[in-house]
Motif scaffolding. Structure first.
Motif, PDB file in Angstrom:
ATOM      1  N   SER A  57      15.073  39.080   3.117  1.00 44.23           N
ATOM      2  CA  SER A  57      15.021  40.117   4.139  1.00 44.23           C
ATOM      3  C   SER A  57      16.315  40.925   4.115  1.00 44.23           C
ATOM      4  CB  SER A  57      14.799  39.516   5.527  1.00 44.23           C
ATOM      5  OG  SER A  57      16.029  39.193   6.131  1.00 44.23           O
ATOM      6  N   ASP A  58      16.271  42.058   4.789  1.00 43.59           N
ATOM      7  CA  ASP A  58      17.457  42.911   4.881  1.00 43.59           C
ATOM      8  C   ASP A  58      18.311  42.559   6.091  1.00 43.59           C
ATOM      9  OD1 ASP A  58      15.973  43.857   6.993  1.00 43.59           O
ATOM     10  OD2 ASP A  58      15.674  45.850   6.143  1.00 43.59           O
ATOM     11  N   GLY A  59      17.921  41.552   6.851  1.00 49.83           N
ATOM     12  CA  GLY A  59      18.698  41.097   7.995  1.00 49.83           C
ATOM     13  C   GLY A  59      18.326  41.729   9.321  1.00 49.83           C
ATOM     14  N   ARG A  60      17.392  42.630   9.335  1.00 50.24           N
ATOM     15  CA  ARG A  60      17.022  43.293  10.597  1.00 50.24           C
ATOM     16  C   ARG A  60      16.509  42.324  11.647  1.00 50.24           C
ATOM     17  NH1 ARG A  60      13.333  48.234   8.821  1.00 50.24           N
ATOM     18  NH2 ARG A  60      13.753  47.583   6.708  1.00 50.24           N
ATOM     19  N   ARG A  61      15.985  41.172  11.232  1.00 51.04           N
ATOM     20  CA  ARG A  61      15.370  40.243  12.196  1.00 51.04           C
ATOM     21  C   ARG A  61      16.302  39.131  12.660  1.00 51.04           C
ATOM     22  NH1 ARG A  61      10.074  38.758   8.940  1.00 51.04           N
ATOM     23  NH2 ARG A  61      11.654  38.701   7.341  1.00 51.04           N
ATOM     24  N   ASN A  62      17.557  39.103  12.212  1.00 52.98           N
ATOM     25  CA  ASN A  62      18.456  38.057  12.702  1.00 52.98           C
ATOM     26  C   ASN A  62      19.598  38.667  13.513  1.00 52.98           C
ATOM     27  OD1 ASN A  62      20.813  38.525  10.910  1.00 52.98           O
ATOM     28  ND2 ASN A  62      19.501  37.734   9.278  1.00 52.98           N
ATOM     29  N   GLU A  63      20.222  37.849  14.334  1.00 52.46           N
ATOM     30  CA  GLU A  63      21.277  38.324  15.233  1.00 52.46           C
ATOM     31  C   GLU A  63      22.438  38.962  14.492  1.00 52.46           C
ATOM     32  OE1 GLU A  63      22.781  35.412  17.935  1.00 52.46           O
ATOM     33  OE2 GLU A  63      20.782  34.746  18.512  1.00 52.46           O
ATOM     34  N   GLU A  64      22.787  38.404  13.351  1.00 51.42           N
ATOM     35  CA  GLU A  64      23.957  38.852  12.612  1.00 51.42           C
ATOM     36  C   GLU A  64      23.701  40.102  11.780  1.00 51.42           C
ATOM     37  OE1 GLU A  64      22.722  35.834  12.648  1.00 51.42           O
ATOM     38  OE2 GLU A  64      24.257  34.578  13.566  1.00 51.42           O
ATOM     39  N   ARG A  65      22.414  40.455  11.629  1.00 49.18           N
ATOM     40  CA  ARG A  65      22.018  41.601  10.796  1.00 49.18           C
ATOM     41  C   ARG A  65      22.498  41.437   9.364  1.00 49.18           C
ATOM     42  NH1 ARG A  65      18.833  42.025  14.431  1.00 49.18           N
ATOM     43  NH2 ARG A  65      18.904  43.595  16.036  1.00 49.18           N
ATOM     44  N   GLU A  66      22.454  40.198   8.913  1.00 49.36           N
ATOM     45  CA  GLU A  66      22.908  39.828   7.565  1.00 49.36           C
ATOM     46  C   GLU A  66      21.680  39.534   6.704  1.00 49.36           C
ATOM     47  OE1 GLU A  66      25.474  39.127   4.555  1.00 49.36           O
ATOM     48  OE2 GLU A  66      26.217  39.571   6.578  1.00 49.36           O
ATOM     49  N   PRO A  67      21.584  40.129   5.506  1.00 49.60           N
ATOM     50  CA  PRO A  67      20.444  39.812   4.630  1.00 49.60           C
ATOM     51  C   PRO A  67      20.319  38.311   4.424  1.00 49.60           C
ATOM     52  CG  PRO A  67      21.665  41.664   3.745  1.00 49.60           C
ATOM     53  CD  PRO A  67      22.475  41.114   4.899  1.00 49.60           C
ATOM     54  N   ASP A  68      19.092  37.825   4.499  1.00 50.78           N
ATOM     55  CA  ASP A  68      18.876  36.389   4.376  1.00 50.78           C
ATOM     56  C   ASP A  68      17.698  36.090   3.468  1.00 50.78           C
ATOM     57  OD1 ASP A  68      16.955  37.257   6.202  1.00 50.78           O
ATOM     58  OD2 ASP A  68      17.633  35.989   7.831  1.00 50.78           O
ATOM     59  N   VAL A  69      17.513  34.807   3.236  1.00 51.62           N
ATOM     60  CA  VAL A  69      16.433  34.349   2.360  1.00 51.62           C
ATOM     61  C   VAL A  69      15.740  33.167   3.030  1.00 51.62           C
ATOM     62  CG1 VAL A  69      18.008  32.898   1.004  1.00 51.62           C
ATOM     63  CG2 VAL A  69      15.837  33.572   0.025  1.00 51.62           C
ATOM     64  N   ARG A  70      14.403  33.173   2.983  1.00 53.74           N
ATOM     65  CA  ARG A  70      13.622  32.058   3.539  1.00 53.74           C
ATOM     66  C   ARG A  70      13.247  31.128   2.398  1.00 53.74           C
ATOM     67  NH1 ARG A  70       7.918  30.974   4.849  1.00 53.74           N
ATOM     68  NH2 ARG A  70       7.416  33.004   3.941  1.00 53.74           N
ATOM     69  N   ASP A  71      13.575  29.871   2.571  1.00 49.87           N
ATOM     70  CA  ASP A  71      13.258  28.832   1.594  1.00 49.87           C
ATOM     71  C   ASP A  71      12.191  27.911   2.174  1.00 49.87           C
ATOM     72  OD1 ASP A  71      15.389  29.625  -0.107  1.00 49.87           O
ATOM     73  OD2 ASP A  71      16.788  28.441   1.077  1.00 49.87           O
TER      74      ASP A  71
END
Length: 80
Positions: A57-71
């Motif tokens: 993801s580009d981070g829009r859905r987390n508080e930190e607005r940090e790109p993340d990955v779902r494992d």
């Protein structure tokens, strides 16, 4: 799984392995988790434990607005 961060001097002693194995035993049908894309050590750790990246993801859905990955992990995931 909640956020867990071992104290750096305690790393490499097997505690993280135990903390990952516990929920795997309790949820044998599978687990999922999110990690920030920049957290390379954590991503390698979970990959070693059979988690597979399935979404970035580009981070829009987390508080930190940090790109993340779902494992995800399942019994069918590759073993280390």
């Amino acid at each position: 799984m909640a956020q867990l961060h071992p104290d750096p001097p305690q790393r490499g002693r097997g505690l993280g392995d135990q903390l990952v194995d516990l929920p795997k035993g309790r949820r044998p049908d599978g687990l999922e988790r999110w990690t920030f894309q920049v957290n390379t050590p954590a991503r390698r750790f979970y990959e070693w434990h059979g988690f597979v990246a399935v979404e970035h993801s580009d981070g829009r859905r987390n508080e930190e607005r940090e790109p993340d990955v779902r494992d995800v992990w399942s019994r069918e995931s590759p073993a280390p």
